[in-house]
Design a protein around this motif. Structure first.
Motif, PDB file in Angstrom:
ATOM      1  N   LEU A 141       0.858  -1.179   0.000  1.00  0.00           N
ATOM      2  CA  LEU A 141       0.000   0.000   0.000  1.00  0.00           C
ATOM      3  C   LEU A 141       0.899   1.234   0.000  1.00  0.00           C
ATOM      4  O   LEU A 141       1.779   1.356   0.859  1.00  0.00           O
ATOM      5  N   LEU A 142       0.675   2.109  -0.987  1.00  0.00           N
ATOM      6  CA  LEU A 142       1.464   3.341  -1.056  1.00  0.00           C
ATOM      7  C   LEU A 142       0.716   4.465  -0.357  1.00  0.00           C
ATOM      8  O   LEU A 142      -0.424   4.782  -0.704  1.00  0.00           O
ATOM      9  N   LEU A 143       1.396   5.064   0.616  1.00  0.00           N
ATOM     10  CA  LEU A 143       0.837   6.246   1.273  1.00  0.00           C
ATOM     11  C   LEU A 143       1.746   7.432   0.951  1.00  0.00           C
ATOM     12  O   LEU A 143       2.948   7.392   1.236  1.00  0.00           O
TER      13      LEU A 143
ATOM     14  N   ILE B 243      10.605   3.159   2.545  1.00  0.00           N
ATOM     15  CA  ILE B 243      10.560   4.493   1.945  1.00  0.00           C
ATOM     16  C   ILE B 243      10.619   4.323   0.432  1.00  0.00           C
ATOM     17  O   ILE B 243      11.450   3.569  -0.097  1.00  0.00           O
ATOM     18  N   PHE B 244       9.720   5.026  -0.217  1.00  0.00           N
ATOM     19  CA  PHE B 244       9.648   5.015  -1.680  1.00  0.00           C
ATOM     20  C   PHE B 244       9.902   6.467  -2.091  1.00  0.00           C
ATOM     21  O   PHE B 244       8.979   7.245  -2.281  1.00  0.00           O
ATOM     22  N   PRO B 245      11.181   6.846  -2.150  1.00  0.00           N
ATOM     23  CA  PRO B 245      11.507   8.272  -2.122  1.00  0.00           C
ATOM     24  C   PRO B 245      11.417   8.971  -3.480  1.00  0.00           C
ATOM     25  O   PRO B 245      11.801   8.435  -4.512  1.00  0.00           O
TER      26      PRO B 245
ATOM     27  N   ILE C  20      12.822  -5.229  -9.643  1.00  0.00           N
ATOM     28  CA  ILE C  20      12.477  -4.460 -10.847  1.00  0.00           C
ATOM     29  C   ILE C  20      11.078  -3.908 -10.611  1.00  0.00           C
ATOM     30  O   ILE C  20      10.154  -4.666 -10.292  1.00  0.00           O
ATOM     31  N   TYR C  21      10.925  -2.595 -10.764  1.00  0.00           N
ATOM     32  CA  TYR C  21       9.637  -1.947 -10.496  1.00  0.00           C
ATOM     33  C   TYR C  21       9.125  -1.326 -11.796  1.00  0.00           C
ATOM     34  O   TYR C  21       9.691  -0.351 -12.288  1.00  0.00           O
ATOM     35  N   LEU C  22       8.081  -1.931 -12.351  1.00  0.00           N
ATOM     36  CA  LEU C  22       7.444  -1.377 -13.554  1.00  0.00           C
ATOM     37  C   LEU C  22       6.355  -0.418 -13.098  1.00  0.00           C
ATOM     38  O   LEU C  22       5.381  -0.836 -12.473  1.00  0.00           O
ATOM     39  N   GLU C  23       6.517   0.836 -13.429  1.00  0.00           N
ATOM     40  CA  GLU C  23       5.659   1.895 -12.861  1.00  0.00           C
ATOM     41  C   GLU C  23       4.926   2.653 -13.968  1.00  0.00           C
ATOM     42  O   GLU C  23       5.560   3.226 -14.860  1.00  0.00           O
ATOM     43  N   ALA C  24       3.598   2.640 -13.900  1.00  0.00           N
ATOM     44  CA  ALA C  24       2.840   3.453 -14.863  1.00  0.00           C
ATOM     45  C   ALA C  24       2.612   4.854 -14.303  1.00  0.00           C
ATOM     46  O   ALA C  24       2.115   5.731 -15.011  1.00  0.00           O
ATOM     47  N   GLY C  25       2.975   5.044 -13.032  1.00  0.00           N
ATOM     48  CA  GLY C  25       2.794   6.351 -12.393  1.00  0.00           C
ATOM     49  C   GLY C  25       1.504   6.381 -11.595  1.00  0.00           C
ATOM     50  O   GLY C  25       0.504   5.784 -11.994  1.00  0.00           O
ATOM     51  N   SER C  26       1.567   7.085 -10.482  1.00  0.00           N
ATOM     52  CA  SER C  26       0.387   7.128  -9.621  1.00  0.00           C
ATOM     53  C   SER C  26      -0.759   7.828 -10.345  1.00  0.00           C
ATOM     54  O   SER C  26      -0.583   8.904 -10.907  1.00  0.00           O
ATOM     55  N   GLY C  27      -1.906   7.194 -10.321  1.00  0.00           N
ATOM     56  CA  GLY C  27      -3.071   7.768 -11.008  1.00  0.00           C
ATOM     57  C   GLY C  27      -3.049   7.543 -12.507  1.00  0.00           C
ATOM     58  O   GLY C  27      -3.794   8.212 -13.243  1.00  0.00           O
ATOM     59  N   ALA C  28      -2.234   6.614 -12.964  1.00  0.00           N
ATOM     60  CA  ALA C  28      -2.166   6.343 -14.415  1.00  0.00           C
ATOM     61  C   ALA C  28      -3.547   5.960 -14.950  1.00  0.00           C
ATOM     62  O   ALA C  28      -4.310   5.274 -14.278  1.00  0.00           O
ATOM     63  N   LYS C  29      -3.831   6.442 -16.156  1.00  0.00           N
ATOM     64  CA  LYS C  29      -5.105   6.107 -16.796  1.00  0.00           C
ATOM     65  C   LYS C  29      -5.140   4.635 -17.142  1.00  0.00           C
ATOM     66  O   LYS C  29      -6.129   3.951 -16.965  1.00  0.00           O
TER      67      LYS C  29
ATOM     68  N   GLY D 251       3.094  -1.335 -10.561  1.00  0.00           N
ATOM     69  CA  GLY D 251       2.222  -0.347  -9.926  1.00  0.00           C
ATOM     70  C   GLY D 251       1.777   0.714 -10.900  1.00  0.00           C
ATOM     71  O   GLY D 251       2.289   0.832 -12.014  1.00  0.00           O
ATOM     72  N   GLY D 252       0.803   1.484 -10.454  1.00  0.00           N
ATOM     73  CA  GLY D 252       0.289   2.592 -11.259  1.00  0.00           C
ATOM     74  C   GLY D 252      -0.990   2.217 -11.984  1.00  0.00           C
ATOM     75  O   GLY D 252      -0.993   1.342 -12.839  1.00  0.00           O
ATOM     76  N   GLY D 253      -2.093   2.855 -11.585  1.00  0.00           N
ATOM     77  CA  GLY D 253      -3.353   2.669 -12.308  1.00  0.00           C
ATOM     78  C   GLY D 253      -4.069   1.358 -12.044  1.00  0.00           C
ATOM     79  O   GLY D 253      -4.997   1.023 -12.771  1.00  0.00           O
TER      80      GLY D 253
END
Ligand code: 1GP
Length: 240
Positions: free
Chosen positions: A22-24, A78-80, A173-182, A204-206
């Motif tokens: 869970l990302l806060l 921490i996810f800085p 390895i973290y594949l990230e679409a970005g927070s709030g990705a469509k 993560g992301g979307g």
């Protein structure tokens, strides 16, 4: 420096046990809401807490983690967004290198700035290849890092970037679409990357539905990260 959390993630992967983080984001979550959040996530399918964000101001992460760990027994990573978000109050740090972008600031400069701070902490440091993939809208990571995400229409580049990360010694390895990705990362991309790398794969992301999370797991994600959907509906976790 311990290796307990990474060992736990690797062991879960070996056993085929899927993990949910869970990302806060301290910029989006009030300190006064932490009690309620801890209550909500008790007995839920959450295994790890990521704390961080792209634009969190100095010392805010420290206060946030300090307060959260008094209430919640889950491991805090921490996810800085930058080196100012490091705090010894957490258990570990995802030591990210934004491999998808061509911006030296997030490839190595932030890491150099972080090194003397980390040296004086007990944090478990987990080298992580962070790969930003186009999720159909401009996300905070893209805006702040001033880098272009890799297009989902170029899976080969995504796979090669992940593989390069592994060869560099990254442990995750973290594949990230970005927070709030469509658009979340396509299942076919997750499965191509999962086939090529042997270290645990985070996606993560979307991710907004139980089905999207299950799809990511089914195609090879070892861990998924959820943020926005929980900010919008704290009962979302009941569905998992
Ligand atoms: C962002 O992957 C995380 O770094 C979570 O994304 O907020 O879209 O769930 P969401």
């Amino acid at each position: 420096m311990t290796t307990a959390i990474l060992k736990h993630i690797i062991s879960a992967k070996k056993k085929g046990k899927k993990l949910i983080a869970l990302l806060l984001d301290p910029d989006k979550t009030k300190l006064s809401d932490l009690d309620e959040i801890c209550e909500k996530i008790k007995n839920q399918a959450i295994h790890l807490i990521f704390i961080g964000g792209s634009t969190v101001q100095n010392n805010v992460t420290h206060l946030f983690v300090e307060s959260f760990k008094k209430k919640c027994a889950l491991p805090i990573l921490i996810f800085p967004g930058n080196h100012n978000q490091i705090t010894n109050e957490a258990d570990a740090i995802l030591f990210l290198s934004l491999l998808s972008g061509d911006n030296p600031e997030y490839l190595i400069h932030q890491q150099i700035a972080a090194a003397p701070i980390l040296k004086n902490t007990q944090l478990e440091i987990i080298p992580t290849a962070y790969i930003l993939i186009d999720g159909g809208n401009e996300t905070a990571v893209q805006r702040v890092s001033k880098t272009k995400p890799i297009s989902q229409s170029d899976p080969t580049k995504i796979v090669h970037t992940a593989l390069a990360g592994q060869y560099m010694g990254k442990q995750l390895i973290y594949l990230e679409a970005g927070s709030g990705a469509k658009t979340a990362i396509q299942a076919s991309i997750i499965s191509k990357v999962a086939k090529e790398v042997s270290v645990p794969l985070i996606v993560g992301g979307g991710l907004r539905t139980k089905e999207a999370i299950q799809t990511a797991f089914k195609h090879g994600a070892d861990m998924v990260v959820i943020g926005t959907v929980f900010e919008e509906n704290q009962d979302f976790l009941n569905q998992l």
